[in-house]
Design a protein around this motif. Structure first.
Motif, PDB file in Angstrom:
ATOM      1  N   LYS A 174       0.830  -1.203   0.000  1.00  0.00           N
ATOM      2  CA  LYS A 174       0.000   0.000   0.000  1.00  0.00           C
ATOM      3  C   LYS A 174       0.864   1.254   0.000  1.00  0.00           C
ATOM      4  N   ALA A 175       1.970   1.202   0.741  1.00  0.00           N
ATOM      5  CA  ALA A 175       2.854   2.368   0.767  1.00  0.00           C
ATOM      6  C   ALA A 175       3.415   2.645  -0.624  1.00  0.00           C
ATOM      7  N   ALA A 176       3.867   1.587  -1.280  1.00  0.00           N
ATOM      8  CA  ALA A 176       4.393   1.769  -2.634  1.00  0.00           C
ATOM      9  C   ALA A 176       3.297   2.260  -3.577  1.00  0.00           C
ATOM     10  N   ALA A 177       2.100   1.727  -3.398  1.00  0.00           N
ATOM     11  CA  ALA A 177       0.984   2.155  -4.237  1.00  0.00           C
ATOM     12  C   ALA A 177       0.688   3.628  -4.021  1.00  0.00           C
ATOM     13  N   ARG A 178       0.727   4.061  -2.758  1.00  0.00           N
ATOM     14  CA  ARG A 178       0.478   5.466  -2.469  1.00  0.00           C
ATOM     15  C   ARG A 178       1.561   6.339  -3.087  1.00  0.00           C
ATOM     16  N   ARG A 179       2.796   5.858  -3.029  1.00  0.00           N
ATOM     17  CA  ARG A 179       3.888   6.604  -3.634  1.00  0.00           C
ATOM     18  C   ARG A 179       3.655   6.734  -5.146  1.00  0.00           C
ATOM     19  N   GLN A 180       3.229   5.634  -5.737  1.00  0.00           N
ATOM     20  CA  GLN A 180       2.992   5.674  -7.178  1.00  0.00           C
ATOM     21  C   GLN A 180       1.768   6.519  -7.520  1.00  0.00           C
ATOM     22  N   LEU A 181       0.803   6.509  -6.589  1.00  0.00           N
ATOM     23  CA  LEU A 181      -0.369   7.358  -6.771  1.00  0.00           C
ATOM     24  C   LEU A 181       0.046   8.817  -6.924  1.00  0.00           C
ATOM     25  N   ALA A 182       1.046   9.207  -6.164  1.00  0.00           N
ATOM     26  CA  ALA A 182       1.479  10.603  -6.176  1.00  0.00           C
ATOM     27  C   ALA A 182       2.217  10.952  -7.465  1.00  0.00           C
ATOM     28  N   THR A 183       2.933   9.997  -8.017  1.00  0.00           N
ATOM     29  CA  THR A 183       3.722  10.330  -9.204  1.00  0.00           C
ATOM     30  C   THR A 183       2.984  10.007 -10.501  1.00  0.00           C
ATOM     31  N   GLU A 184       2.157   8.984 -10.472  1.00  0.00           N
ATOM     32  CA  GLU A 184       1.532   8.541 -11.714  1.00  0.00           C
ATOM     33  C   GLU A 184       0.033   8.780 -11.764  1.00  0.00           C
ATOM     34  N   GLY A 185      -0.598   8.893 -10.597  1.00  0.00           N
ATOM     35  CA  GLY A 185      -2.036   9.059 -10.591  1.00  0.00           C
ATOM     36  C   GLY A 185      -2.759   7.742 -10.446  1.00  0.00           C
ATOM     37  N   ALA A 186      -4.030   7.840 -10.075  1.00  0.00           N
ATOM     38  CA  ALA A 186      -4.789   6.643  -9.746  1.00  0.00           C
ATOM     39  C   ALA A 186      -4.964   5.737 -10.952  1.00  0.00           C
ATOM     40  N   GLU A 187      -5.262   6.335 -12.092  1.00  0.00           N
ATOM     41  CA  GLU A 187      -5.599   5.477 -13.224  1.00  0.00           C
ATOM     42  C   GLU A 187      -4.374   4.823 -13.846  1.00  0.00           C
ATOM     43  N   ARG A 188      -3.203   5.381 -13.550  1.00  0.00           N
ATOM     44  CA  ARG A 188      -1.987   4.767 -14.090  1.00  0.00           C
ATOM     45  C   ARG A 188      -1.302   3.909 -13.037  1.00  0.00           C
ATOM     46  N   LEU A 189      -1.992   3.672 -11.952  1.00  0.00           N
ATOM     47  CA  LEU A 189      -1.441   2.811 -10.923  1.00  0.00           C
ATOM     48  C   LEU A 189      -1.225   1.423 -11.504  1.00  0.00           C
ATOM     49  N   SER A 190       0.014   0.971 -11.407  1.00  0.00           N
ATOM     50  CA  SER A 190       0.376  -0.274 -12.073  1.00  0.00           C
ATOM     51  C   SER A 190       0.875  -1.303 -11.079  1.00  0.00           C
ATOM     52  N   LEU A 191       0.223  -2.455 -11.062  1.00  0.00           N
ATOM     53  CA  LEU A 191       0.647  -3.512 -10.160  1.00  0.00           C
ATOM     54  C   LEU A 191       2.059  -3.973 -10.488  1.00  0.00           C
ATOM     55  N   ARG A 192       2.363  -4.023 -11.753  1.00  0.00           N
ATOM     56  CA  ARG A 192       3.703  -4.479 -12.135  1.00  0.00           C
ATOM     57  C   ARG A 192       4.773  -3.517 -11.636  1.00  0.00           C
ATOM     58  N   ALA A 193       4.483  -2.217 -11.734  1.00  0.00           N
ATOM     59  CA  ALA A 193       5.455  -1.241 -11.256  1.00  0.00           C
ATOM     60  C   ALA A 193       5.648  -1.364  -9.750  1.00  0.00           C
ATOM     61  N   ILE A 194       4.548  -1.587  -9.035  1.00  0.00           N
ATOM     62  CA  ILE A 194       4.656  -1.776  -7.588  1.00  0.00           C
ATOM     63  C   ILE A 194       5.529  -2.992  -7.283  1.00  0.00           C
ATOM     64  N   SER A 195       5.243  -4.081  -7.965  1.00  0.00           N
ATOM     65  CA  SER A 195       6.004  -5.300  -7.704  1.00  0.00           C
ATOM     66  C   SER A 195       7.483  -5.091  -8.038  1.00  0.00           C
ATOM     67  N   ARG A 196       7.734  -4.345  -9.105  1.00  0.00           N
ATOM     68  CA  ARG A 196       9.121  -4.061  -9.470  1.00  0.00           C
ATOM     69  C   ARG A 196       9.803  -3.284  -8.351  1.00  0.00           C
ATOM     70  N   GLU A 197       9.113  -2.259  -7.845  1.00  0.00           N
ATOM     71  CA  GLU A 197       9.687  -1.435  -6.783  1.00  0.00           C
ATOM     72  C   GLU A 197       9.959  -2.274  -5.532  1.00  0.00           C
ATOM     73  N   LEU A 198       9.114  -3.255  -5.289  1.00  0.00           N
ATOM     74  CA  LEU A 198       9.261  -4.080  -4.088  1.00  0.00           C
ATOM     75  C   LEU A 198      10.179  -5.279  -4.336  1.00  0.00           C
ATOM     76  N   GLY A 199      10.668  -5.413  -5.565  1.00  0.00           N
ATOM     77  CA  GLY A 199      11.588  -6.493  -5.858  1.00  0.00           C
ATOM     78  C   GLY A 199      10.947  -7.864  -5.857  1.00  0.00           C
ATOM     79  N   MET A 200       9.676  -7.886  -6.184  1.00  0.00           N
ATOM     80  CA  MET A 200       9.012  -9.174  -6.267  1.00  0.00           C
ATOM     81  C   MET A 200       8.370  -9.328  -7.653  1.00  0.00           C
ATOM     82  N   VAL A 201       7.807 -10.471  -7.838  1.00  0.00           N
ATOM     83  CA  VAL A 201       7.223 -10.746  -9.141  1.00  0.00           C
ATOM     84  C   VAL A 201       5.759 -10.317  -9.142  1.00  0.00           C
ATOM     85  N   SER A 202       5.280  -9.868 -10.292  1.00  0.00           N
ATOM     86  CA  SER A 202       3.952  -9.252 -10.323  1.00  0.00           C
ATOM     87  C   SER A 202       2.867 -10.208  -9.836  1.00  0.00           C
TER      88      SER A 202
END
Lengths: 241, 241
Positions: free
Chosen positions: B20-48
């Motif tokens: 959720k923290a990573a998602a919130r961070r991405q929310l701030a830079t990319e916006g809600a509609e561009r929220l990407s699960l793959r990008a979150i997983s990449r940031e967290l070093g895990m697989v999507s």
DNA sequence: CACTGTCAAGAGCACTGCTCTCGGTTTTGT
DNA sequence: ACAAAACCGAGAGCAGTGCTCTTGACAGTG
């Protein structure tokens, strides 16, 4: 300048229009962020890359849709005002409520286009300067109405309202250019009523009213009436008071 | 019930929080509609695909973020009210403006989370019932404040306001359950002020105020004050009037 | 006729949400 | 204590996205 100078120009204008129509249709079913150029091209029976000849990017198509939406809403408001302005004796309170209702009706009839312009801005999308002029059509209608109402003695002086000074006075004065003569106290309250109007419509459309004012017709009517009184628009029978 | 019953539970709670923290961070830079699960997983070093063990779908992640946002805003409003409630002599007008300012400050500090809950709804996303309770925390604060103000004789009777009847009376009565004793006239105006408040904040955040009330501090303060008077909250010095 | 600008087509890139299967670990019931 | 059940991350894969680039065909103008 000639609209249909050559066959190519005509075809291009027509296709541009068809693309926007398809995009609007897709806006209604899929929403702004899921607007897909490929889906549009599929619907139009063309190849996706061909769309880029007409709109260099998805954002440019969005800009066109936004401008169209502002213009449609502005035209609706202007028409409602016009229709009510010709009544005799003119009743500015009736015109005010007519314009507000017209804005609401348009929003309810075109919820996705409303969301496009008054909802959260599409991220990564920077609204170009070309959108501000069509965006100001509704405020101009309201301010023009206020200006005429003031000139004809329909505005209460708002004696109990506090004076407007400081930075706020300067900000209110830019509204005054569109509504000559209207006192600052009134203009400030017009700004408040303006945000109330769109806040209420947004709440209704975005589902924030469910559970309380859900069928919002009566709430809207009451709010519009009370905000009109708030800014000092007198009732027809109460001119001489 | 125990939060960290097993090691797996603890790891799961922690990872859920990190997602959720990573998602919130991405929310701030990319916006809600561009929220990407793959990008979150990449940031967290895990697989999507691993993310789907925690949130079955993108919508479920969005729901969690929405509930968190409502809760954070609600807690902010409650804290602001609490802080002001303990003053003696209690000044409900001060509490009202404090709560409104707290809501605005939170919105300005967390614009993307604000847009998530009060902006255009994400298309194709159906808000589950679980969001309505956290969403009502701010209205509950305002209505509670009004209720206490009424009980202690801080509310003007709003003699000039029209009676509330028909469907609107029933709708207003559901608010009355959260604000016992407060008259309908007042509750209706609270509804109006409520839509005004969020309309104003949305306009400020979404750029609709640029060119007029752009630095909105003074406009906000004036509007809040005048809306408080609109609903009948008296000033401290004017109790006996 | 030849040149120039415009057009649709198609392949391709990097990305998305999401599903399914696989092997390994942890927790739980007995 | 041990087997069964639940859970976990990894990886491949599907269908879709916005967008770019190249290619060949066509229309308008000199």
């Amino acid at each position: 300048m000639n609209a249909g100078r050559t066959a190519r120009d005509r075809a291009r204008a027509e296709l541009t229009h068809e693309i926007k129509a398809a995009a609007r249709r897709q806006l209604a079913t899929e929403g702004a962020e899921r607007l897909s150029l490929r889906a549009i091209s599929r619907e139009l029976g063309m190849v996706s890359s061909a769309l880029y000849r007409y709109f260099p990017s998805r954002d440019d198509l969005l800009t066109a849709l936004i401008i169209d939406a502002y213009d449609a809403l502005g035209a609706t408001a202007e028409a409602a005002a016009q229709e009510s302005e010709n009544d005799y004796p003119w009743d500015p309170l009736a015109t005010w409520t007519a314009v507000c209702s017209a804005v609401r009706d348009w929003a309810r009839a075109n919820p996705h286009e409303y969301a496009l312009i008054y909802g959260s801005p599409v991220t990564g999308y920077k609204a170009p300067q070309t959108t501000v002029e069509p965006a100001s059509r509704v405020p101009i209608v309201l301010l023009g109405l206020l200006s005429r109402a003031h000139a004809e003695g329909w505005l209460s002086p708002l004696r109990s309202a506090p004076e407007v000074d400081g930075v706020l006075a300067d900000q209110v004065d830019v509204l005054a250019e569109l509504a000559p003569g209207v006192p600052r106290k009134t203009l400030l309250r017009v700004g408040i009523a303006w945000t109330q109007l769109f806040g209420m419509i947004s709440f209704e459309l975005f589902g924030q009213l469910v559970g309380t004012m859900d069928p919002a017709d009566e709430f809207f009517a009451a709010a519009t009436r009370q905000m009109a009184e708030f800014i000092g628009l007198r009732r027809l029978a109460a001119v001489g008071e």
